[in-house]
Design an enzyme around this catalytic site. Structure first.
Site, PDB file in Angstrom:
ATOM      1  N   GLU A 294       0.852  -1.331   0.033  1.00  0.00           N
ATOM      2  CA  GLU A 294      -0.149  -0.036   0.014  1.00  0.00           C
ATOM      3  C   GLU A 294       0.653   1.313  -0.136  1.00  0.00           C
ATOM      4  O   GLU A 294       0.644   2.138   0.991  1.00  0.00           O
ATOM      5  CB  GLU A 294      -0.826  -0.116   1.357  1.00  0.00           C
ATOM      6  CG  GLU A 294      -2.168  -1.079   0.981  1.00  0.00           C
ATOM      7  CD  GLU A 294      -2.995  -1.023   2.174  1.00  0.00           C
ATOM      8  OE1 GLU A 294      -3.100  -0.310   2.810  1.00  0.00           O
ATOM      9  OE2 GLU A 294      -4.030  -1.919   1.977  1.00  0.00           O
TER      10      GLU A 294
ATOM     11  N   GLU B 275      -5.308  -8.661  -0.363  1.00  0.00           N
ATOM     12  CA  GLU B 275      -6.249  -8.158   1.025  1.00  0.00           C
ATOM     13  C   GLU B 275      -7.616  -8.150   0.583  1.00  0.00           C
ATOM     14  O   GLU B 275      -7.851  -7.182  -0.205  1.00  0.00           O
ATOM     15  CB  GLU B 275      -5.370  -7.150   1.487  1.00  0.00           C
ATOM     16  CG  GLU B 275      -4.430  -7.226   2.289  1.00  0.00           C
ATOM     17  CD  GLU B 275      -3.797  -5.884   3.125  1.00  0.00           C
ATOM     18  OE1 GLU B 275      -4.461  -5.307   3.781  1.00  0.00           O
ATOM     19  OE2 GLU B 275      -2.519  -5.665   3.176  1.00  0.00           O
TER      20      GLU B 275
HETATM   21  O1  AHR Z   1      -5.293  -6.000   7.213  1.00  0.00           O
HETATM   22  C1  AHR Z   1      -5.109  -4.683   8.005  1.00  0.00           C
HETATM   23  C2  AHR Z   1      -4.563  -3.649   7.253  1.00  0.00           C
HETATM   24  O2  AHR Z   1      -5.152  -3.033   5.939  1.00  0.00           O
HETATM   25  C3  AHR Z   1      -3.269  -3.928   6.254  1.00  0.00           C
HETATM   26  O3  AHR Z   1      -2.119  -3.823   7.252  1.00  0.00           O
HETATM   27  C4  AHR Z   1      -3.012  -2.813   5.376  1.00  0.00           C
HETATM   28  O4  AHR Z   1      -2.364  -3.617   4.262  1.00  0.00           O
HETATM   29  C5  AHR Z   1      -4.585  -2.749   4.971  1.00  0.00           C
HETATM   30  O5  AHR Z   1      -4.563  -0.945   5.175  1.00  0.00           O
END
Ligand code: AHR
Length: 501
Positions: free
Chosen positions: A172, A291
């Protein structure tokens, strides 16, 4: 209400990608410490790994796990987490303002991954670090022996290289919250240079570049284009992240989160192919949705308010039946994009917005969202069929018109078995799903439903099996196909097999 669709084995999207059922273990909250790793717990083995969590990870059908973050990785010094434990420092984790004891690191994770039967996906720190450290980590992990870092691994008791195939170049990097945030061009150049150097150490690795942190980022679209302008020729895929929750009163919009996921994926595919066109390239980059989940983020105060503590309780969302319906639908979206999305990671695995929950004084249990994931991972076999449902629509304040019923299906060419996944997003009425099935006549082998009632029910330490999928007989078959009843707000899986003789 009726929805119709045709299942035809001649119309195939792609084989189900094995790594579509991945998950994510981050050094965050109680995912590692008190989750997968809890020395002294009655379920822990000699290495401190919780056997009950490993067993549920296997039952969940997780095929790959991304590690060690997440935002955490952007300040992580991997070498703090290897070697004799007594020499490992306690460090400040700036991402979650937590104390990182470093008693669990790369080698413990690899040992856990082996026992859980999952393929590791490793992320490198491109926040506070860069090319050299990524190369050192890769040398430590994958180089056979005879060099500084490979010999260090051997000295740490790990003779054989870990042979980690997939590497994420940072996390990110567009996010204002990220330690070491960069512009798309800055990050793209760093990713390209890091990837180039890493491939010289191990040409067999696969590289994932960071896409946007979510599709609501103001730079979404241009970020991907800027990154790929620099790194297109070096990386194999680009990442997507998305967490869903209900916004305001728009429950229909929440129930139709899979449509947002569909649009997000289509947008990233378009951007990748736009850059390919600019570069006169026929390469089609893959997507790593590394994610995704539901996260009731509006309940989270944010990183700035956290105190320095070890393994604090962070975002331990308790999921409802309705959440499980939405999650099952998100998996359907991933399946129908399996020609481009070849990696996906449910974030996270244990305690932190997770399908598996633990407490120090009890065994592990399954959250509601565990069930659609486990059933899909087990039964989405063979190839994903191209299904074009003809559904009535519902109105969402944020999304406009959305389909009331969504359908996806897979077919195993060897056995002819077909698995249908369907969701009814309508709150007030059941739907009849009428499926015309080209080819042979089919019989129903299994029909399970989640939802339709008790939509706010959850599982908990006190009642770990309160919510489970239930069998249904509300279907009928004939030589031309199958009819299935879908209760209001429900997720359904129907497995069929050809009638023989
Ligand atoms: O999964 C929680 C967080 O969400 C992670 O660390 C990040 O990559 C995302 O913003």
């Amino acid at each position: 209400m009726t929805c119709t669709a045709t299942l035809d084995p001649a119309f195939v999207i792609a084989p189900v990608p094995p790594r579509l059922f991945g998950s994510f273990v981050e050094h965050m909250g109680r995912c590692v410490y008190g989750g997968v790793y809890e020395p002294g717990h009655p379920e822990a083995d000699a290495e401190g790994l919780r056997a009950d969590v490993i067993e549920l990870t296997r039952e969940l059908g997780v095929s790959a796990v991304r590690y060690p973050g997440g935002n955490f990785v952007s300040g992580y010094r991997w070498e703090d987490g290897v070697g004799p434990r007594e020499d490992r420092p306690v460090a400040l984790d700036l991402a979650w303002r937590s104390l990182e004891p470093n008693t669990f690191g790369l080698n413990e994770f690899m040992s856990w991954a082996r026992q859980a039967g999952v393929e590791p996906i490793m992320a490198v720190n491109l926040g506070t670090r860069g090319v050299e450290d990524a190369c050192n980590l890769l040398e430590y992990a994958n180089f056979p022996a005879g060099t500084r870092y490979s010999d260090l691994r051997v000295a740490h008791g790990v003779r054989d290289p870990h042979r980690i195939r997939t590497w994420c170049l940072g996390n990110e990097m567009d996010g204002p919250w990220q330690i070491g945030r960069k512009t798309g061009t800055e990050y793209g150049r760093l990713a390209a240079e890091t990837g180039k150097a890493m491939r010289r150490i191990d040409p067999s690795i696969e590289l994932v570049a960071c896409g946007s942190s979510n599709e609501r980022m103001p730079t979404f679209g241009s970020w991907e284009a800027d990154v790929l302008d620099e790194a297109f020729d070096v990386v194999d895929s680009i990442s997507l992240h998305a967490y869903f929750e209900q916004h305001g009163e728009d429950r229909v919009g929440f129930l139709a989160s899979a449509q947002v996921m569909d649009d997000f994926i289509d947008g990233v595919v378009a951007t990748c192919d736009h850059i390919a066109a600019k570069k006169r390239s026929r390469r089609r980059l893959k997507l790593s949705f590394d994610e995704w989940n539901l996260w009731h983020e509006s309940r989270f105060a944010g990183q700035d308010h956290l105190d320095w503590a070890r393994a604090p309780r962070l975002i331990e969302d308790e999921y409802t039946v309705e959440d499980a319906v939405v999650l099952g639908n998100l998996l359907m979206s991933l399946l129908r994009h399996s020609d481009r999305v070849t990696i996906a990671c449910l974030a996270q695995l244990v305690n932190v917005i997770a399908p598996i929950r633990t407490e120090p004084d009890s065994g592990a249990w399954r959250q509601t969202i565990f069930h659609p994931f486990a059933l899909t991972a087990r039964h989405a076999r063979g190839e994903v069929l191209r299904v074009e449902p003809n559904s009535p629509v519902l109105h969402s304040e944020t999304l406009g018109d959305v389909a009331a019923v969504d359908v996806t299906a897979t077919r195993d060419a060897e056995t002819g078995e077909t698995t249908v996944f369907a969701v009814n997003r309508d709150e007030s009425q059941a739907a009849t799903l009428r499926l015309a099935m080209a080819g042979e006549e089919h019989a129903v082998v299994e029909h399970v439903v989640l939802g339709g009632r008790d939509l706010l029910a959850t599982n908990s330490k006190a009642a770990p099996r309160g919510v489970e999928p239930r069998s249904s007989t509300r279907h009928s078959t004939d030589p031309k196909g199958l009819s299935v009843e879908l209760p209001p707000v429900s997720w359904t899986m129907v497995r069929t097999a050809p009638v023989t003789g």
